[in-house]
Design a protein around this motif. Structure first.
Motif, mmCIF file in Angstrom:
data_model
loop_
_atom_site.group_PDB
_atom_site.id
_atom_site.type_symbol
_atom_site.label_atom_id
_atom_site.label_comp_id
_atom_site.label_asym_id
_atom_site.label_seq_id
_atom_site.Cartn_x
_atom_site.Cartn_y
_atom_site.Cartn_z
ATOM 1 N N MET A 90 0.848 -1.183 0.000
ATOM 2 C CA MET A 90 0.000 0.000 0.000
ATOM 3 C C MET A 90 0.888 1.239 0.000
ATOM 4 S SD MET A 90 -3.045 -0.994 -0.123
ATOM 5 C CE MET A 90 -3.943 -2.521 0.019
ATOM 6 N N LEU A 91 1.590 1.430 -1.089
ATOM 7 C CA LEU A 91 2.475 2.577 -1.195
ATOM 8 C C LEU A 91 2.094 3.373 -2.433
ATOM 9 C CD1 LEU A 91 5.877 0.781 -0.538
ATOM 10 C CD2 LEU A 91 4.596 2.184 1.075
ATOM 11 N N VAL A 92 2.250 4.696 -2.329
ATOM 12 C CA VAL A 92 1.982 5.525 -3.502
ATOM 13 C C VAL A 92 3.282 5.601 -4.308
ATOM 14 C CG1 VAL A 92 1.105 7.724 -4.309
ATOM 15 C CG2 VAL A 92 0.385 6.831 -2.096
ATOM 16 N N ASN A 109 5.681 8.507 1.972
ATOM 17 C CA ASN A 109 4.851 7.330 2.170
ATOM 18 C C ASN A 109 4.786 6.941 3.636
ATOM 19 O OD1 ASN A 109 3.516 5.726 -0.031
ATOM 20 N ND2 ASN A 109 5.430 6.284 -1.043
ATOM 21 N N GLU A 155 7.056 -0.179 4.017
ATOM 22 C CA GLU A 155 5.771 -0.590 4.583
ATOM 23 C C GLU A 155 5.902 -0.834 6.089
ATOM 24 O OE1 GLU A 155 2.771 -0.730 3.855
ATOM 25 O OE2 GLU A 155 2.310 -1.475 1.872
ATOM 26 N N LYS A 190 6.330 2.352 7.902
ATOM 27 C CA LYS A 190 5.068 3.084 7.941
ATOM 28 C C LYS A 190 4.239 2.641 9.144
ATOM 29 C CE LYS A 190 1.763 2.566 4.701
ATOM 30 N NZ LYS A 190 1.230 2.562 3.323
ATOM 31 N N ALA A 198 -2.799 10.796 -3.641
ATOM 32 C CA ALA A 198 -2.845 9.370 -3.303
ATOM 33 C C ALA A 198 -4.201 8.780 -3.698
ATOM 34 C CB ALA A 198 -2.585 9.170 -1.815
ATOM 35 N N LYS A 238 -3.377 5.708 -5.870
ATOM 36 C CA LYS A 238 -3.561 4.407 -5.222
ATOM 37 C C LYS A 238 -4.506 4.552 -4.041
ATOM 38 C CE LYS A 238 -0.940 0.293 -4.879
ATOM 39 N NZ LYS A 238 0.283 -0.345 -4.438
ATOM 40 N N THR A 291 -4.237 2.737 -0.593
ATOM 41 C CA THR A 291 -3.219 3.220 0.331
ATOM 42 C C THR A 291 -3.844 4.152 1.359
ATOM 43 O OG1 THR A 291 -1.732 3.181 -1.518
ATOM 44 C CG2 THR A 291 -0.993 4.348 0.416
ATOM 45 N N THR A 312 -6.410 2.238 3.695
ATOM 46 C CA THR A 312 -5.798 1.468 4.779
ATOM 47 C C THR A 312 -5.115 2.381 5.789
ATOM 48 O OG1 THR A 312 -3.869 1.156 3.394
ATOM 49 C CG2 THR A 312 -5.421 -0.668 3.503
#
Lengths: 516, 313, 366
Positions: A90-92, A100, A152, A155, B180, B184, B187, B190
């Protein structure tokens, strides 16, 4: 005894038509590494998504640190100190590492502005504290998968997590990266007293990293053990060990000439990483070669490269002796190849089209179905598809209904009917009975064996070990894109196969190869 | 030849460039937000047109250009809400809604204009328009002073807005979230932030920008008059600017200036070459740019792949 | 082959949308000081009261219908042609110039040549974004939108420049078409021409190809699931480009019809974003050929009727655009609105159940 931080009690999760979690009760203790293992679709990820608030369970209660969870949302889960590293990150991609890491709780200056410098120094501080080296100013799109995973993890740490869920963290990592990840996990557990839950199906990893292990199968928790009390073979049999419901099928004839040969094939996956590595195999007429492998070990990419749906980086694919490596799927079909794909909805059918349309394709250009290659003869088409419909015992509201409205089993029968009716001499079959009921399964199996007995060369991949055993003459095991073993189907047990599938046998296999 | 060049590159041309670019740039500032949020917004033309009309109407009813601008901004909020309601909440095809919004705006403004101002439109009605700004110190600067002076207030406002938008998109948390949400959304979800909410925000801000663009068009550029269909595809041009400028405010503004320049050039060159041909250039460049971006993206992926393969081995 | 059964829910929501559109229209009319009933009566009269009006309605319906079908051909194969406006205009300007350049040749030759030229032009102009989409995966929606504007300017340039009319009063128009080349008009005074028969043939051919031929079958499968089509051995790239060519050629043909049937000159009135209207007709009827024909007639009725309404009831004719787009808004949001309503209902039931549970629990405790 350590304190319990997460308590699942009688958790059930029902999606329309699927019971993904069935009465699961499980305690997770502070400061442990808990491994959750099971085949694909066993319900591991679903259970963890409940903990992370993405799914709200349809039954049972969840207690975190002694407090019963009432509201299920990622936001609340984060507030409870739970972090999750998803299988698909789940990273941009266009943001930097630091951006991030701080996403959703950005440091600010003047109240409104994003404080980039603070974000970078915060990222650096965390990276130092947990010894997770990353360059905070690098753009995520441009760093390796292993580094992305670190981002991740950072984060979740930045958000203050002390219960960390890792969903198949090693699926995308190289062995070295895996080692580094494990070192990180050990460190945060030992030094920071964090709790780590790791979802995986690689058993040697379970042995290497976890304190306790829970095995799931078909939505239920089969057992929870101290890792030191079990071994890989025990886990493998717990994981795949369902009773063999079905007996072996009658076979006739001997294997003939080589129909399909793969030579030193290298194939990349969607992310551009090597998924199949220097792989060679042959399949003869009148035999079924089964591939036993846990999902994500290159078998899907291998079959797609064989059928032309995916390009190969190097190596050759030979159909009946002719090199078809660069050919389109259509050209390979013209050489007598048929294919039952892994994902029937995405690839195997057009859900918006009628059953008849789906059954016809491949033969629709034949003279008997049209006039001058133009006008389609409705009646001839209908008669033909109706005949297939009856022959393959497809059950639905007739050939005019859309395929999308049918059950999974009948949809699969449509695929099987079409592909088996094409008079192919090479059949590539992937997950032939996934999500199919036992009756349809028996039916599809008997047709596969019928094709074998008629002299077809069949390459079969299935996540269901029983299926591989039941249908194959020879079995190869694949792990991380390489063949780790080859066996005659009647000369090996399921437990042994499971052992090779999880990569454990690789060294032995290589040793054996070196000995020869 | 010299004469021609002097004629082309006169201060007047660049002044005209600024004037033509401004409404497009204003709308593009909004369009880049929806673009970042992952909405293909081709309904900007309609948003501008409605802003132009409501601007005139507000100014007419309140006898104040400022009130006109204010009502155009309010309308922008309403249109943004409307757009988001359909696109985000009802998950309708953003393309259909955008197209329909353009047609709807054309119909509604023409209908209202004829109902309120009569068949001949706003000509003959006295409508307060936006004053031009004269800055004495600019008189001292040759050439550039001439370009920059005596413009509508909106030209200066646009500069401010471009800077503000750049800060908003790249330097504020909300800007990060909007980007974002488009790039995505999971992202964001979540992380506990609703990507849908970001799309609502982007859509409303886009409505406001387009409302401003419209108000400038009718109250500034055309000195207080409304002409049916006066947005004249500027929404599409703004959309092209957003694509061309990769949704970066500064680049989108440069793209708008480019359109403005070719527009002004067309006027100047009328006696030598058809302005229609010069007008084509920006659109063709946009298509070429899109091809270029895709090809470059593919090449990047290939190099990345070979790199990682090499790394592994 | 498979005929889509008429979806009752869809038909119901369409009728509801139309009813709502007229209701909202009535509201707008009433607020702006017109009697809605009177206005709507004039609308019906304006489009259906005599042969001339009916002729004009049919002419516009024909344009919408062929444009809509052109969009449908592309969409069926999975490519979205938004560039029809440009293809139409270029087809028209080329057709007009063919008529001017070939003046003196027999009518039939000129008409056939003009039609072929227009279709070739339209097809060629659609080919470019088609190839870009298939080979490079460049979004066809954006490229076709850009190419529309390019085409508009090219046509303007041609009509003002090299091909301009010798009459200085006509600023942007090609030379007038010699009267001998005009398509026959079955109804005097109406713009309807024999092009409607050609259009009927085209509409039939499109329906026939899409529904009854092997090519149409392949197009359908490609549009529905391109991965499946490739998997099944179809040449999907060729199919998509072919669909785009056909779509562009149809738009070009509409341009030719407009010149030879209605306007007899190329000027800006050849099309006022007619392709976009046709495209929206196609989208809200979900690309169903029969639906496109019916909806085109209805939209044409609105547009032509609105002109009569303006003349006889003093209502600005643009009300038809409002009615039309309100229908489109509702139809586009049809599924979303239904889902929202269902979700709200489900929530209410859940709340009720929770409350009942609570009450039950309370009773037990008490």
């Amino acid at each position: 005894m350590q304190e319990t931080v997460v308590k699942f009690e009688h958790i059930s999760m029902e999606f329309p038509g699927v019971l993904a979690n069935d009465d699961v009760s499980l305690d997770i203790r502070r400061g442990e590494v808990f491994a959750l293992v099971g085949e694909n679709g066993a319900g591991k990820s679903t259970l963890m998504k409940i903990l992370y608030g993405i799914n709200e369970p349809t039954g049972g209660t969840l207690t975190v640190r002694g407090e019963r969870v009432e509201r299920f949302s990622p936001k609340d889960a984060i507030a409870r100190g739970i972090g999750m590293v998803h299988q698909h990150f789940m990273l941009v991609p266009s943001f930097t590492v630091a951006q991030n890491i701080v996403l959703s709780r950005e440091p600010r200056k003047f109240g409104v502005l994003f404080d980039d410098r603070a974000a970078v120094s915060e990222a650096q501080r965390l990276a130092r504290e947990y010894a997770l080296t990353v360059d905070p100013t690098a753009v995520v799109r441009e760093i390796s998968v292993g580094l992305q995973q670190r981002v991740e993890i950072l984060k979740t740490l930045y958000r203050g997590a002390d219960i960390l869920i890792l969903d198949e963290p090693t699926a995308v990592l190289t062995p070295q990266e895996t080692d580094e990840l494990f070192a990180v996990i050990r460190r945060i557990v030992r030094e920071k007293n964090m709790t780590v839950i790791i979802i995986t199906h690689k058993l040697y990893e379970v042995m290497a990293i976890s304190d306790r292990v829970g095995v799931m199968r078909q939505g239920r928790l089969i057992g929870v053990e101290e890792t030191k009390n079990v071994n890989e073979r025990m886990l493998a049999s717990m994981m795949v060990g369902r009773e063999v419901l079905l007996g072996r099928l009658d076979r006739a004839g001997e294997a003939g000439e080589v129909r399909l040969a793969v030579e030193k094939l290298n194939v990349c996956d969607d992310r551009g990483l090597t998924a199949v590595r220097d792989l060679s195999l042959t399949v003869r007429a009148g035999e079924v070669l089964g591939i036993a492998a846990i999902e994500g070990n290159g078998q899907s990419e291998l079959l797609e490269a064989v059928t032309g749906m995916r390009g190969a980086q190097s190596g050759r694919v030979l159909l009946g002796g002719a090199d078809v490596t660069g050919s389109s799927p259509g050209a390979r079909r013209a050489r007598g190849l048929s294919h039952i794909p892994e994902d029937r909805i995405a690839t195997g059918v057009s859900t918006a089209a009628s059953v008849s349309d789906n059954l016809l394709v491949g033969r629709h250009r034949e003279r008997r179905f049209n006039i001058l290659g133009l006008h389609q003869k409705t009646k001839a088409v209908r008669d033909y598809t109706q005949q297939l419909y009856d022959e393959y015992d497809i059950r639905g509201a007739g050939v005019d209904t859309t395929v999308g409205s049918m059950s999974g089993g009948n949809m699969q029968k449509v695929v099987v009917a079409r592909e088996f009716s094409l008079d192919a001499n090479v059949l590539i079959i992937s997950q032939p009975t996934r999500g199919v009921d036992v009756g349809a399964m028996e039916f599809i199996h008997s047709h596969i064996i019928k094709k074998r007995n008629e002299g077809c060369a069949i390459l079969l991949a299935s996540a269901d070990l029983d299926e591989v055993f039941r249908l194959s003459d020879r079995i190869i095991t694949m792990y991380e894109g390489e063949i780790t073993g080859e066996f005659a189907a009647d000369a090996i047990t399921k437990e042994e196969i499971g052992y090779y599938m999880t990569g454990s046998g690789r060294e032995e296999a290589q040793y054996a190869k070196a000995q020869n | 030849m010299d004469e021609i060049l002097r004629h082309i590159f006169s201060a007047g041309t660049f002044n005209q460039m600024l004037r033509s670019a401004t409404p497009v740039a204003l709308a593009a500032m909004g369009g880049l937000l929806t673009e970042h949020a992952g909405i293909m917004n081709i309904g900007m033309d309609g948003m501008i047109l409605m802003g132009a009309f409501i601007g005139v109407l507000g100014s007419y009813l309140c006898a104040s250009a400022a009130m006109g601008v204010a009502s155009a901004v309010l309308l922008g909020v309403a249109v943004g809400l409307f757009f988001a309601l359909f696109v985000v909440k009802f998950k309708s095809d953003e393309f259909i809604i955008g197209c329909a919004l353009n047609t709807f705006a054309a119909g509604l403004t023409a209908y209202l204009s004829r109902s309120i101002f009569g068949l001949s439109g706003t000509s003959g009605h006295d409508i307060a328009h936006l004053p031009t700004v004269h800055l004495d110190f600019l008189d001292a600067i040759p050439f550039f002073g001439e370009i920059l002076n005596d413009n509508s207030f909106f030209i200066y406002l646009t500069w401010g807005l471009v800077a503000l938008m750049w800060v908003f998109v790249y330097k504020t948390p909300c800007g990060f979230w909007i980007r974002a949400a488009g790039e995505k959304p999971e992202t964001l979800r979540t992380a506990g932030i609703s990507p849908e909410r970001m799309k609502w925000i982007a859509s409303i801000l886009c409505g406001i920008c387009c409302g401003l663009a419209g108000a400038h068009l009718s109250l500034g550029y055309l000195n207080g008059s409304f002409v049916e269909g006066m947005s004249n595809s500027r929404g599409y041009i703004a959309f092209a600017c957003v694509i061309f400028g990769a949704a970066n405010p500064a680049k989108a503004y440069i793209a708008a200036l480019m359109f403005g320049f070719f527009d002004a050039l067309g006027y100047r060159l009328q006696s030598y070459i058809s302005s229609d041909l010069t007008s084509i250039i920006p659109y063709l460049i946009t298509v070429v740019m899109m091809v270029y971006v895709v090809v470059r993206g593919q090449r990047k992926k290939t190099t990345l792949r070979t790199n990682t393969t090499a790394q592994k081995e | 082959m498979q005929r889509r059964k008429i979806d009752l829910g869809y038909a119901a929501s369409l009728l509801l949308s139309i009813a709502l559109a007229f209701l909202i229209g009535a509201l707008i009319l009433a607020v702006s000081g017109h009697a809605p009933l009177n206005a709507y009566t004039e609308m019906v009269k304006g489009s259906l009261s005599n042969a001339r009006h009916i002729g004009d309605t049919l002419e516009y319906a024909m344009v919408l219908c062929i444009c809509g079908l052109a969009c449908a051909v592309g969409s069926r194969a999975g490519i979205f042609n938004v560039g029809g406006e440009g293809q139409l205009l270029l087809g028209a300007v080329v057709a007009a110039q063919v008529g001017v350049a070939m003046e003196g040749s027999p009518k039939i030759v000129v008409i056939v040549c003009a039609a072929l030229a227009a279709m070739a032009m339209g097809g060629a102009y659609a080919f470019v974004p088609g190839v870009l989409k298939v080979k490079l995966k460049v979004n066809e929606v954006i490229t076709t939108i850009m190419l529309n504007t390019v085409a508009i300017y090219i046509c303007q340039y041609l009509a003002k420049g090299p091909w301009r009319n010798s009459n200085p009063n006509i600023i942007a128009g090609t030379e007038n078409l010699a009267q001998g080349y005009w398509l026959a008009r079955p109804i005097a005074g109406s713009k309807l021409s024999s092009a409607i028969f050609a259009s009927a043939v085209i509409a039939f051919l499109v329906w026939y190809i899409m529904q009854k031929t092997s090519v149409g079958y392949e197009m359908r499968l490609t549009g529905q699931n391109p991965r499946f089509a490739r998997f099944a051995g179809l040449k999907t790239d060729t199919i998509v480009i072919l669909a785009m060519l056909v779509s562009g050629a149809m738009c070009g043909a509409v341009g030719m019809f407009r010149v030879y049937g209605a306007e007899h000159i190329f000027k800006s009135s050849i099309s006022n974003e007619y392709y976009f209207d046709g495209m929206m007709v196609a989208m809200i009827t979900q690309y169903n050929p029969a639906g496109i024909i019916l909806m085109s007639l209805f939209f044409a009725f609105l547009k032509i009727g609105a002109a009569g309404m303006e003349a006889n009831a003093g209502v600005p004719n643009q009300i038809y655009l409002i009615l039309q787009t309100v229908i489109i808004f509702f139809m586009a949001a049809q599924r979303g609105i239904a889902a929202s309503v269902r979700a709200a209902a489900a929530k209410r039931t859940a709340q009720k159940e929770a409350r009942a549970r609570l009450a039950e629990g309370g009773a037990r405790n008490g």
